[in-house]
Design a protein around this motif. Structure first.
Motif, PDB file in Angstrom:
ATOM      1  N   GLY A  74      -2.352  44.210 113.868  1.00  0.00           N
ATOM      2  CA  GLY A  74      -0.872  44.039 112.592  1.00  0.00           C
ATOM      3  C   GLY A  74      -0.250  44.424 112.956  1.00  0.00           C
ATOM      4  O   GLY A  74      -0.345  44.949 114.431  1.00  0.00           O
ATOM      5  N   ILE A  75       1.011  43.596 112.468  1.00  0.00           N
ATOM      6  CA  ILE A  75       2.463  43.714 113.274  1.00  0.00           C
ATOM      7  C   ILE A  75       3.092  45.255 114.028  1.00  0.00           C
ATOM      8  O   ILE A  75       3.525  45.721 115.058  1.00  0.00           O
ATOM      9  N   GLY A  76       2.506  46.187 113.077  1.00  0.00           N
ATOM     10  CA  GLY A  76       2.994  47.582 113.475  1.00  0.00           C
ATOM     11  C   GLY A  76       2.339  48.234 114.828  1.00  0.00           C
ATOM     12  O   GLY A  76       2.784  48.896 115.511  1.00  0.00           O
ATOM     13  N   ILE A  77       1.406  47.332 115.303  1.00  0.00           N
ATOM     14  CA  ILE A  77       0.437  47.579 116.668  1.00  0.00           C
ATOM     15  C   ILE A  77       1.462  46.745 117.039  1.00  0.00           C
ATOM     16  O   ILE A  77       1.193  46.907 118.395  1.00  0.00           O
ATOM     17  N   ALA A  78       2.095  45.001 117.415  1.00  0.00           N
ATOM     18  CA  ALA A  78       2.240  44.902 118.413  1.00  0.00           C
ATOM     19  C   ALA A  78       3.659  45.777 118.106  1.00  0.00           C
ATOM     20  O   ALA A  78       4.321  45.390 119.805  1.00  0.00           O
ATOM     21  N   LEU A  79       4.575  46.723 117.657  1.00  0.00           N
ATOM     22  CA  LEU A  79       5.659  46.781 117.783  1.00  0.00           C
ATOM     23  C   LEU A  79       5.917  47.770 118.417  1.00  0.00           C
ATOM     24  O   LEU A  79       6.741  48.489 119.090  1.00  0.00           O
ATOM     25  N   ALA A  80       4.575  48.413 117.761  1.00  0.00           N
ATOM     26  CA  ALA A  80       4.678  50.244 119.049  1.00  0.00           C
ATOM     27  C   ALA A  80       4.408  49.801 119.952  1.00  0.00           C
ATOM     28  O   ALA A  80       5.060  50.982 121.309  1.00  0.00           O
ATOM     29  N   ALA A  81       3.834  49.092 120.696  1.00  0.00           N
ATOM     30  CA  ALA A  81       3.658  48.471 122.585  1.00  0.00           C
ATOM     31  C   ALA A  81       4.667  48.019 122.874  1.00  0.00           C
ATOM     32  O   ALA A  81       5.143  48.082 124.150  1.00  0.00           O
ATOM     33  N   ARG A  82       5.400  47.270 121.939  1.00  0.00           N
ATOM     34  CA  ARG A  82       7.068  46.743 122.516  1.00  0.00           C
ATOM     35  C   ARG A  82       7.539  47.415 122.833  1.00  0.00           C
ATOM     36  O   ARG A  82       8.251  48.142 123.709  1.00  0.00           O
TER      37      ARG A  82
END
Ligand code: UDP
Length: 252
Positions: A74-82
């Motif tokens: 999910g893009i939300g996971i990539a964003l949260a990691a960033r």
């Protein structure tokens, strides 16, 4: 263990493991090396909906974190990691990895078992996949509305499949794989949600530009609002919590 079989060390995004693969080809190479080395791999796709639910559901939390490989679906996971960890984790969606693995399977002559979806959808998906990848060895398939797991596991093991894809929706498919993985001989198994419905034509895959923007979830919700609205709510809650965590971090 050989280096190329090593899974990247997981990053914990809101408490859930995520394997930071550099690219799809990195993920496929690693899986391929593990299959060649005879190592078993249970892969789960991580998205904000699952990460959110896992906070309140201990079984889901243990199932997700107990898997071997955790793709950043999910893009939300990539964003949260960033935002929270300052780490860039490229996305590795379950649907795209499924197609990339089938291409590799066709080249390497790996045996594939497809489990899940309705009887019509699974049959149609198999014939469409054989048209897409003429050298693919789908050694067997079964729909996902079975009563007797033992009979299905016997069918999978008798097929001598190397790869098992389970399309029974989340979290049902993750629970089923976690519960039965020790009895399943296939070296690689992964949940693919509604992907067989996309392949059979029963559901549509989001257009390329929507996928590039990371908005498949919005596309799917518009098409199936009753089923997917709860996911939008959990996605919003996940984003909200990520932002609050970010603010707390900034003031620490
Ligand atoms: N499904 C299944 N067995 C079940 C429940 C669902 O095989 O007991 C299948 C269903 O037919 C559909 C897929 O699982 O093909 C779920 O698709 P959905 O898009 O809802 O899954 P998601 O990707 O959102 O987890």
């Amino acid at each position: 263990m050989r280096d190329d079989c090593e899974l990247p060390s997981p990053v914990f995004v809101t408490g859930i493991r995520v394997s930071p693969f550099d690219s799809y080809s990195h993920a496929v190479r690693t899986i391929s090396s593990r299959i060649n080395a005879g190592l078993k791999t249970f892969c789960v796709a991580i998205n904000p909906h699952k990460a959110w639910k896992a906070r309140a559901d201990r079984d889901l939390y243990a199932t997700l974190n107990g898997a071997d490989m955790h793709i950043c679906d999910g893009i939300g996971i990539a964003l949260a990691a960033r935002l929270l960890l300052g780490k860039r984790i490229p996305r590795c969606t379950g649907v795209q990895l499924f197609f990339d693995l089938l291409k590799e399977a066709a080249e390497r002559r790996w045996k594939v078992f497809l489990l899940g979806a309705s009887p019509e959808s699974s049959e149609l998906a198999c014939s469409n996949l054989l048209r897409m990848y003429p050298h693919l060895r789908i050694v067997d398939y079964a729909h996902g509305y079975f009563e007797d797991s033992s009979a299905i596991i016997t069918q999978i093991n008798e097929s001598q499949a190397d790869l098992l894809f389970v399309a029974m929706g989340s979290p049902k498919q993750e629970f089923w794989m976690a519960e039965n993985r020790s009895r399943i001989n296939a070296l690689f198994c992964m949940g693919i949600g509604g992907t067989l419905d996309v392949v059979s034509g029963k559901a549509r895959w989001a257009p390329n530009w929507v996928r590039r923007l990371g908005l498949e979830w919005a596309y799917r919700t518009i098409r199936r609002p009753h089923r997917l609205f709860p996911r939008v709510v959990t996605g919003v809650l996940f984003t909200f919590r990520t932002l609050i965590q970010l603010i707390i971090q900034a003031f620490r």
